[in-house]
Design an enzyme around this catalytic site. Structure first.
Site, short mmCIF file in Angstrom:
data_model
loop_
_atom_site.label_atom_id
_atom_site.label_comp_id
_atom_site.label_asym_id
_atom_site.label_seq_id
_atom_site.Cartn_x
_atom_site.Cartn_y
_atom_site.Cartn_z
N ASP A 175 6.35 -3.84 10.59
CA ASP A 175 5.43 -4.90 10.17
C ASP A 175 5.43 -5.02 8.64
O ASP A 175 5.49 -6.12 8.09
CB ASP A 175 4.02 -4.57 10.68
CG ASP A 175 3.11 -5.79 10.71
OD1 ASP A 175 3.62 -6.93 10.67
OD2 ASP A 175 1.88 -5.60 10.79
N HIS A 258 6.54 -14.00 11.07
CA HIS A 258 5.37 -13.97 11.95
C HIS A 258 5.29 -15.20 12.86
O HIS A 258 4.80 -15.11 13.98
CB HIS A 258 4.08 -13.79 11.14
CG HIS A 258 3.79 -12.34 10.87
ND1 HIS A 258 4.47 -11.62 9.92
CD2 HIS A 258 2.93 -11.46 11.46
CE1 HIS A 258 4.03 -10.37 9.92
NE2 HIS A 258 3.09 -10.24 10.85
N HIS A 261 7.60 -14.41 15.66
CA HIS A 261 6.97 -13.37 16.48
C HIS A 261 6.01 -14.00 17.48
O HIS A 261 6.01 -13.67 18.66
CB HIS A 261 6.23 -12.36 15.60
CG HIS A 261 5.20 -11.56 16.34
ND1 HIS A 261 3.91 -12.02 16.56
CD2 HIS A 261 5.27 -10.36 16.95
CE1 HIS A 261 3.25 -11.13 17.26
NE2 HIS A 261 4.05 -10.11 17.52
N HIS A 275 3.83 -5.00 18.02
CA HIS A 275 3.89 -6.09 17.04
C HIS A 275 4.96 -5.83 15.97
O HIS A 275 5.83 -6.66 15.73
CB HIS A 275 2.50 -6.24 16.41
CG HIS A 275 2.43 -7.17 15.24
ND1 HIS A 275 2.34 -8.53 15.40
CD2 HIS A 275 2.46 -6.94 13.90
CE1 HIS A 275 2.30 -9.09 14.19
NE2 HIS A 275 2.38 -8.15 13.27
ZN LIG Z 1 2.07 -8.42 11.17
#
Ligand SMILES: [Zn+2]
Length: 360
Positions: A175, A258, A261, A275
């Site tokens: 991340d 993101h 994602h 994540h």
């Molecule tokens: Zn993130």
């Protein structure tokens, strides 16, 4: 038009990090004797740390535990709020993984209390931001709920984090790997960040520090964690995963990594991925869209850490079905997909994904 906007940098009011800092929460939080605290935990933290929390908060007038498991949906949030709105709590304390941080932030927003966040794993950069990710019942991403203020307290216990599963720590690094790539794209394109304005130079530098620590310390920090050792590289990496990445993404802004994602969460894959594991891959895609000369450096680090580097790692292929879902869920007005200083389209993203897939 964006040039007229203010530059905004948001940070938690207090970030405290230490070995066994959670043994003394009453003092750390300067609790008053009439403090009423709603504590949100997951089944793991309830089992492993209940006694520690109770002892540590023993000067409070009252506290109550809520055990939360699964995804945060609006329906579940409303149930918690309804059950606790009568008691006039001063503080919501979240003690657990990434979802618990989001639950505590969202509940404190609706109950209008102070929020204290104690991450038990360093898997995401959520604790320092105002955002809570809200999901649909089917597991797909719905929206971010935004707190008016940044969290009042983020308490990072290095002892607890040194006992966390290695996979969660590596996911946190995944991340954090996106932070500078996305913040830099936002800075250059003057895109709106998640703090509600344009980037400051400071937030870009915070994101850059995050990247520097990752390339310097990540491998050694993972080794430290495997040996349950609290080393300087582990401490720096924790700060990068939780603080630098948190400020860096909120006040630096999100971009392709993101956005993509959030589209990929709509796809079903056989294994459940964290994540940060998905973000490691989508960061590589973003780097490919910009033809970055750093692509190989990022990809090699992901391989070294065991982070996914291809869609195939998720058991997926870039077929028409996947392309349609990405196109429908990532490309809409206001999507962070457009937070780049160059032209972006579904075709450009698919080309980048194909490039990433073919790299050995
Ligand atoms: Zn993130």
């Amino acid at each position: 038009m964006n040039e007229q906007m203010n530059q905004v940098l948001r940070t938690p009011s207090n970030y405290l990090q230490g070995i066994n800092i959670t043994l003394d929460l009453s003092n750390v939080l300067e609790l008053s004797e009439d403090a009423k605290i709603l504590i949100i935990v997951d089944t793991y933290t309830m089992k492993d740390y209940r006694q520690r929390i109770e002892k540590s908060l023993d000067t409070a007038q009252m506290f109550e535990f809520v055990v939360f498991e699964g995804l945060l949906t609006m329906e579940r949030l409303e149930v918690i709020v309804k059950e606790h709105e009568e008691l006039d709590y001063d503080m919501v304390l979240g003690f657990g993984g990434g979802t618990i941080m989001d639950v505590a932030k969202a509940v404190s927003t609706l109950l209008q209390t102070t929020v204290v966040l104690v991450p038990s794993i360093a898997s995401t950069d959520g604790p320092c931001s105002r955002l809570s990710a809200i999901y649909h019942e089917d597991g797909g991403f719905s929206h971010y709920m935004v707190r008016e203020q940044s969290p009042e307290y983020v308490i990072v216990d290095l002892y607890i984090l040194s006992l966390a599963p290695v996979r969660t720590f590596i996911a946190g690094i995944g991340d954090a790997l996106s932070t500078y790539v996305e913040a830099n794209a936002c800075y250059l394109s003057m895109s709106v960040n998640d703090a509600g304005g344009l980037d400051t130079f400071s937030s870009l530098m915070i994101a850059r520090s995050c990247k520097e620590i990752i390339f310097e310390d990540a491998v050694d920090a993972v080794k430290s964690l495997q040996e349950k050792m609290i080393t300087p590289s582990f401490k720096r990496m924790i700060e990068a995963n939780i603080y630098l990445s948190g400020i860096g993404f909120e006040s630096g802004g999100l971009s392709i990594a993101h956005a993509l994602h959030n589209g990929l969460t709509k796809l079903r894959s056989e294994r459940r991925f964290m994540h940060g594991e998905v973000i490691a891959y989508t960061t590589l895609v973003q780097l490919a869209t910009e033809n970055s000369h750093e692509f190989t450096q990022y990809r090699d680090l992901c391989l070294q850490l065991g982070l996914p580097t291809k869609l195939a790692d998720f058991g997926l292929t870039l077929d028409e079905k996947v392309k349609t879902i990405i196109e429908q869920t990532c490309f809409f007005e206001g999507s962070s997909m457009y937070h780049v200083p160059y032209e972006i389209s579904p075709e450009i993203v698919f080309q980048a994904m194909e490039f990433v897939e073919k790299r050995i």
